[in-house]
Design a protein around this motif. Structure first.
Motif, PDB file in Angstrom:
ATOM      1  N   ARG A  64       0.807  -1.220   0.000  1.00 50.87           N
ATOM      2  CA  ARG A  64       0.000   0.000   0.000  1.00 50.87           C
ATOM      3  C   ARG A  64       0.840   1.270   0.000  1.00 50.87           C
ATOM      4  N   GLU A  65       2.117   1.171   0.345  1.00 51.41           N
ATOM      5  CA  GLU A  65       2.946   2.369   0.298  1.00 51.41           C
ATOM      6  C   GLU A  65       3.750   2.462  -0.993  1.00 51.41           C
ATOM      7  N   ALA A 108       1.094  12.307  -3.631  1.00 52.07           N
ATOM      8  CA  ALA A 108       1.835  13.211  -4.517  1.00 52.07           C
ATOM      9  C   ALA A 108       2.761  14.095  -3.692  1.00 52.07           C
ATOM     10  N   VAL A 109       3.932  14.413  -4.253  1.00 51.32           N
ATOM     11  CA  VAL A 109       4.979  15.135  -3.530  1.00 51.32           C
ATOM     12  C   VAL A 109       5.294  16.445  -4.252  1.00 51.32           C
ATOM     13  N   ASP A 110       5.358  17.536  -3.498  1.00 50.46           N
ATOM     14  CA  ASP A 110       5.759  18.828  -4.054  1.00 50.46           C
ATOM     15  C   ASP A 110       7.242  18.781  -4.411  1.00 50.46           C
ATOM     16  N   ASP A 111       7.575  19.270  -5.610  1.00 47.37           N
ATOM     17  CA  ASP A 111       8.965  19.241  -6.069  1.00 47.37           C
ATOM     18  C   ASP A 111       9.440  20.665  -6.326  1.00 47.37           C
ATOM     19  N   GLU A 112      10.284  21.145  -5.429  1.00 46.42           N
ATOM     20  CA  GLU A 112      10.785  22.515  -5.569  1.00 46.42           C
ATOM     21  C   GLU A 112      11.694  22.670  -6.775  1.00 46.42           C
ATOM     22  N   GLY A 153       4.604  15.637  -8.118  1.00 41.07           N
ATOM     23  CA  GLY A 153       4.863  14.400  -8.833  1.00 41.07           C
ATOM     24  C   GLY A 153       4.816  13.250  -7.845  1.00 41.07           C
ATOM     25  N   TRP A 154       5.246  12.067  -8.284  1.00 40.91           N
ATOM     26  CA  TRP A 154       5.197  10.894  -7.417  1.00 40.91           C
ATOM     27  C   TRP A 154       6.572  10.237  -7.325  1.00 40.91           C
ATOM     28  N   ALA A 155       6.899   9.782  -6.133  1.00 39.88           N
ATOM     29  CA  ALA A 155       8.111   9.015  -5.891  1.00 39.88           C
ATOM     30  C   ALA A 155       7.730   7.539  -5.750  1.00 39.88           C
ATOM     31  N   TYR A 156       8.696   6.701  -5.388  1.00 40.90           N
ATOM     32  CA  TYR A 156       8.391   5.274  -5.325  1.00 40.90           C
ATOM     33  C   TYR A 156       7.547   4.930  -4.102  1.00 40.90           C
ATOM     34  N   ARG A 157       7.498   5.836  -3.092  1.00 40.70           N
ATOM     35  CA  ARG A 157       6.685   5.628  -1.903  1.00 40.70           C
ATOM     36  C   ARG A 157       5.528   6.620  -1.869  1.00 40.70           C
ATOM     37  N   LEU A 158       4.398   6.153  -1.312  1.00 39.08           N
ATOM     38  CA  LEU A 158       3.227   7.017  -1.155  1.00 39.08           C
ATOM     39  C   LEU A 158       3.099   7.559   0.258  1.00 39.08           C
ATOM     40  N   HIS A 159       4.016   7.168   1.123  1.00 39.45           N
ATOM     41  CA  HIS A 159       3.978   7.624   2.513  1.00 39.45           C
ATOM     42  C   HIS A 159       5.371   8.080   2.934  1.00 39.45           C
TER      43      HIS A 159
END
Length: 462
Positions: free
Chosen positions: A246-247, A280-284, A291-297
């Motif tokens: 799930r992560e 989703a992760v803020d990318d400065e 965008g998205w990284a390999y983890r959701l948490h």
């Protein structure tokens, strides 16, 4: 269009082509021209002689008779010459029109895609394995990589990818039966239900189960038969029972795509979309786009092109099946803009299209002290092609005035995909000098990207 408009011969009785007129510059044409000139002189001289003989001497003397006769003769000669010249010009014009060579309307040569698809089909046919299993019965499918031989029995994952490819290629003949592939997938089902990868043992895993269910649903398996497997897949896919799955952006998007095919009314789908949006992760580095990284948490990593593309594809498909809340739409559109914001000058070999690897680690079902590890390799460029050719990505590019940038990113990703194939098959380079392997999943993703790109780029008016 008429035959004349197409530049072909006009229709004639008997089906014979017209006889070309002589070339005006040929010797025969020049001889005819000289005869015409002599005829004009003869006509003028005849008029002169006739008038000189009939005019009375009382007209004004011998000089007047000569003047009238000469003027009339010369006038007749000039008129005759002009008439002959006009006839020659008309004849030459007709001759040139009739003598035009047949203009064959060019037929464009076929592009390379049909031959690539045909070669891929032959390679898949040559690589299929048929095994008579004493427990499961006859299995027809593929092992992990093409070329492993009959010693490696078919696996659920590779056979599911092979079934997808057969459906994409249209099964041009009966040498490979999709029915046999479907039955093999059902026979490879684990005793307690569901499917797993070859390295995952005897416990079903949601990402493999959802992928197989998606292939079975696409091939026409009945909903009733799929329903029990869908329930088993969704019941075990919770934060409590499968925290590692799930992560993982890869696992969640894979389950989401598979269930959208196999169980589009499943109540778990909105929850999976929400989990994906929340991850989703803020990318400065890219104007604070998400965008998205390999983890959701947490702890989060920086977004990657691969995981952002996977999330965009999954959310776009979900939006067309489930509808799209405002938060999901904003996150998906941010993901598209993130993909379009690559700062590199070239996009066929930039970091955004580089292959990636990751691991999904879970506690071993029989020994919690040990870990079950699923090694996942990613053909990143194919995911960029699939993400940028979603209807939602195109809408974002048009709305933001980024169509040219969209074309550049898509062209670069497509070029990276195309460059990796040999006769329709893709190979994974381990980077250690060992023999290249030809995994089924990689060829499926490559062919799918080529097919998707061809459909999007087709322009009937061109």
């Amino acid at each position: 269009m008429s035959q004349q408009q197409l530049g072909r011969w006009p229709l004639r009785s008997g089906g014979t082509a017209p006889t070309p007129a002589p070339d005006p510059g040929s010797p025969s044409a020049r001889f005819v021209g000289k005869l015409a000139s002599l005829g004009c002189v003869a006509a003028g001289y005849g008029v002169f002689q006739g008038l000189f003989g009939v005019l009375p001497d009382s007209l004004g003397g011998e000089a007047a008779k000569w003047l009238i006769s000469v003027v009339s003769g010369v006038g007749t000669m000039v008129a005759a010459w002009l008439a002959a010249a006009l006839l020659r010009a008309r004849s030459a014009g007709v001759a040139r029109a009739d003598a035009l060579p047949v203009r064959v309307v060019p037929t464009e040569l076929p592009g390379p895609l049909p031959s690539v698809f045909a070669a891929a089909y032959e390679a898949l046919f040559d690589g299929v394995t048929v095994v008579d299993d004493p427990v499961r019965g006859r299995l027809t499918g593929w092992s992990h990589s093409l070329g492993e031989g009959a010693a490696s029995p078919p696996t659920a994952l590779s056979t599911a990818y092979g079934l997808h490819m057969m459906l994409d290629l249209g099964v041009p003949d009966g040498r490979l039966s999709t029915g046999d592939l479907v039955e093999t997938l059902w026979r490879l089902r684990l005793p307690d239900g569901g499917w797993s990868a070859r390295t995952q043992g005897t416990k079903a895993r949601p990402e493999i189960t959802a992928l197989v269910l998606g292939a079975l649903a696409r091939a026409g398996s009945s909903g009733d038969r799929l329903a029990a497997e869908v329930d088993g897949c969704t019941t075990g896919f919770t934060r409590e029972l499968d925290p590692a799955g799930r992560e993982s952006t890869h696992v969640v998007t894979t389950v989401l795509r598979g269930l959208l095919r196999a169980a589009p009314r499943s109540p778990v789908l909105p929850a999976l979309c929400e989990a994906l949006v929340d991850g989703a992760v803020d990318d400065e580095r890219r104007d604070h786009l998400r965008g998205w990284a390999y983890r959701l948490h947490a702890p989060y990593d920086r977004p990657s092109a691969l995981h952002t593309a996977q999330a965009v594809v999954a959310l776009d498909r979900a939006a067309r099946v489930l509808g799209e809340p405002a938060g999901a739409r904003a996150a998906r559109q941010d993901g598209v803009r993130w993909l379009l914001s690559c700062p590199e000058a070239r996009h066929d070999n930039c970091p955004d299209v580089a292959h990636l690897r990751e691991e999904v680690r879970r506690s071993h079902p029989d020994d919690p002290a040990r870990h079950e590890v699923l090694y996942v390799r990613h053909f990143t460029a194919t995911w960029l092609v699939r993400a940028l050719t979603t209807p939602g990505a195109r809408e974002v590019a048009v709305a933001d005035g980024l169509e040219e940038r969209w074309r550049e990113r898509l062209a670069g990703a497509f070029a990276a995909v195309w460059a990796g194939q040999t006769n329709g098959i893709w190979s994974w380079d381990h980077g250690d000098g060992s023999e290249l392997r030809r995994p089924m999943w990689m060829t499926y993703q490559g062919l799918s990207a080529l097919r998707t790109h061809a459909v999007w780029m087709y322009r009937p008016d061109n």
